[in-house]
Structure formats: structure tokens, C-alpha cells
Scaffold this motif. Structure first.
Motif, PDB file in Angstrom:
ATOM      1  N   LEU A  49      -9.786  -5.533  -1.071  1.00 44.83           N
ATOM      2  CA  LEU A  49     -10.990  -6.214  -1.004  1.00 44.83           C
ATOM      3  C   LEU A  49     -11.428  -7.236  -1.973  1.00 44.83           C
ATOM      4  N   GLU A 133      -2.973   7.315  10.594  1.00 45.75           N
ATOM      5  CA  GLU A 133      -4.496   7.531  10.422  1.00 45.75           C
ATOM      6  C   GLU A 133      -4.546   8.788   9.179  1.00 45.75           C
ATOM      7  N   LEU A 136      -4.822   7.160   4.103  1.00 42.65           N
ATOM      8  CA  LEU A 136      -6.098   6.444   3.886  1.00 42.65           C
ATOM      9  C   LEU A 136      -5.857   4.984   3.799  1.00 42.65           C
ATOM     10  N   GLN A 137      -4.995   4.646   2.625  1.00 39.37           N
ATOM     11  CA  GLN A 137      -4.584   3.183   2.211  1.00 39.37           C
ATOM     12  C   GLN A 137      -4.134   2.476   3.509  1.00 39.37           C
ATOM     13  N   ASP A 139      -3.759   3.027   6.658  1.00 34.69           N
ATOM     14  CA  ASP A 139      -4.694   3.076   7.853  1.00 34.69           C
ATOM     15  C   ASP A 139      -5.752   1.819   7.580  1.00 34.69           C
ATOM     16  N   GLY A 140      -6.340   2.003   6.151  1.00 33.32           N
ATOM     17  CA  GLY A 140      -7.462   0.821   5.940  1.00 33.32           C
ATOM     18  C   GLY A 140      -6.683  -0.635   6.019  1.00 33.32           C
ATOM     19  N   TYR A 141      -5.526  -0.579   5.344  1.00 36.37           N
ATOM     20  CA  TYR A 141      -4.867  -2.053   5.347  1.00 36.37           C
ATOM     21  C   TYR A 141      -4.886  -2.504   7.003  1.00 36.37           C
ATOM     22  N   GLU A 143      -6.399  -1.477   9.650  1.00 37.64           N
ATOM     23  CA  GLU A 143      -7.587  -1.517  10.477  1.00 37.64           C
ATOM     24  C   GLU A 143      -8.082  -3.005   9.914  1.00 37.64           C
ATOM     25  N   ARG A 144      -8.269  -3.121   8.567  1.00 33.56           N
ATOM     26  CA  ARG A 144      -8.731  -4.507   8.056  1.00 33.56           C
ATOM     27  C   ARG A 144      -7.862  -5.802   8.621  1.00 33.56           C
ATOM     28  N   ASP A 170      -0.253  -3.828  14.560  1.00 30.91           N
ATOM     29  CA  ASP A 170       0.052  -2.952  13.612  1.00 30.91           C
ATOM     30  C   ASP A 170       1.612  -3.380  13.121  1.00 30.91           C
TER      31      ASP A 170
END
Length: 202
Positions: A49, A133, A136-137, A139-141, A143-144, A170
Motif C-alpha cells: 500500500l 485464501e 492473508l498476505q 491473498d491480499g496481493y 486480490e489487489r 493469479d
């Protein structure tokens, strides 16, 4: 009116580490190079971010303001990617491409630990067949990256349609992590630069 050479902005020294390649100044960099450069920057944005602001800070630190003057200029250079919704028809010059590759490489080095860990975790989860999923890290990357890609690329372009499924996107996002890590190695910046023109010159 004759232009005084002394008034033109000096070429940043860091660009000298990247060899010139024989391309037409009128046509600029080949299509594949423009696409790859923009996608690598997209992956960096998805990694952390605030990366967009960090890019502009790095431009100043690396003394690249003579090429990437501001946020608008950075957007214009990235919009030379023909897959973009609002693609610019202006060519991406060798000097501009070098500045973007330097930016990618330096920012990749700062993110080396994160990039390497995400790739290690991805391989382990894939081998053990654990859903992404659950990480967290990672999956976050992913998704962004999907959000950035879908919002900025033209869905009517064949090169974008090829990534219409989340799985394909992906795969692209993970492959870009590998390329970013490649940039952090010994002579990584130079090797990435040359790879952009493989098969395009000679």
C-alpha cells in the motif's frame, strides 16, 4: 531557433548502467517491452500500500525528475502500454524506458524479503494443495493485483481477454513476482532490461 545543449536536462548517471539498444526513436520501444514494464509496476503497486506515492519519492531520490517530471508524466509513460483502457499512442523512448526499469529494479530490491517470502509460501501451499485464501498476505496481493488489472486494462483487447479468469490473473501476478525477484539479483536490472528486447533486435 537553436537549442543550447547546456540547457537540456543531464542524463541521470544511473541510466548509463543500462546499454543502449538499436531501436527507432520514432517508433520507440517495442510493444512487449511497454506491456512488461507497466505490468511490473502494477505488481509493485499491488505488493505494498502506498507504492504509487513511493514511486514518486524514488523518482526524486534517483534524480529522474528530468524524465519523470510528476504523477501525470508517470501515468502517461505507463499508458504507452497498448493493453490499457486509455492507452497513449506516443512512443516510449529508450530514455523513458530506462528510467522506468531503474525505478522497478530499485523498488524491487526494497521489497526483496516480501517478494521472496510470498513466492516460497505460494510454492509450499501449491505443493500441499492448501487454498491461497488461507494466506492473508498472499491473498491480499493477488486480490489487489486483480482489481488493479481489471480497472486499468481494456477488456476488449485480446491480450487482456486472455486473463479473463481469476486463475489466469493469479498466474500472471505470481509470474510477475518471479520477474521482480529476478531484478533484485546480481546484474538483475541489466538482465531485465535486455530481456525486454529479446527477439526484437538483431
Amino acid at each position: 531557433m537553436q537549442v543550447d545543449p547546456s540547457q537540456s536536462p543531464p542524463n541521470p548517471v544511473i541510466l548509463d548502467s543500462l546499454p543502449d539498444v538499436p531501436i527507432s526513436e520514432k517508433k520507440g520501444c517495442p510493444r512487449r517491452a511497454k506491456v512488461q514494464i507497466d505490468l511490473m509496476l502494477l505488481a509493485i503497486e499491488a505488493l505494498a500500500l502506498g507504492s504509487s506515492e513511493r514511486m514518486l519519492m524514488k523518482v526524486s531520490e534517483l534524480e529522474l525528475q528530468g524524465i519523470i517530471k510528476n504523477r501525470v508524466t508517470l501515468w502517461r509513460l505507463r499508458s504507452s502500454n497498448p493493453l490499457r483502457r486509455y492507452s497513449q499512442r506516443e512512443p516510449l523512448t529508450l530514455r523513458e524506458a530506462k528510467a522506468l526499469v531503474v525505478l522497478i529494479s530499485i523498488m524491487s530490491r526494497e521489497l526483496t524479503v516480501r517478494i521472496r517470502q510470498l513466492l516460497i509460501d505460494y510454492e509450499q501451499m501449491k505443493r500441499k494443495q492448501i487454498p491461497i485464501e488461507g494466506h492473508l498476505q498472499l491473498d491480499g496481493y493477488l486480490e489487489r493485483f486483480r482489481v488493479h488489472f481489471r480497472s486499468r486494462m481494456n477488456p476488449r483487447r485480446a491480450g487482456v481477454i486472455a486473463y479473463s479468469s481469476p486463475e489466469k490473473l493469479d498466474d500472471l501476478a505470481i509470474s510477475l513476482l518471479g520477474k521482480l525477484l529476478f531484478c533484485t539479483g546480481t546484474a538483475g536490472m541489466q538482465r531485465f532490461w535486455i530481456s525486454l528486447f529479446d527477439g526484437e533486435i538483431g
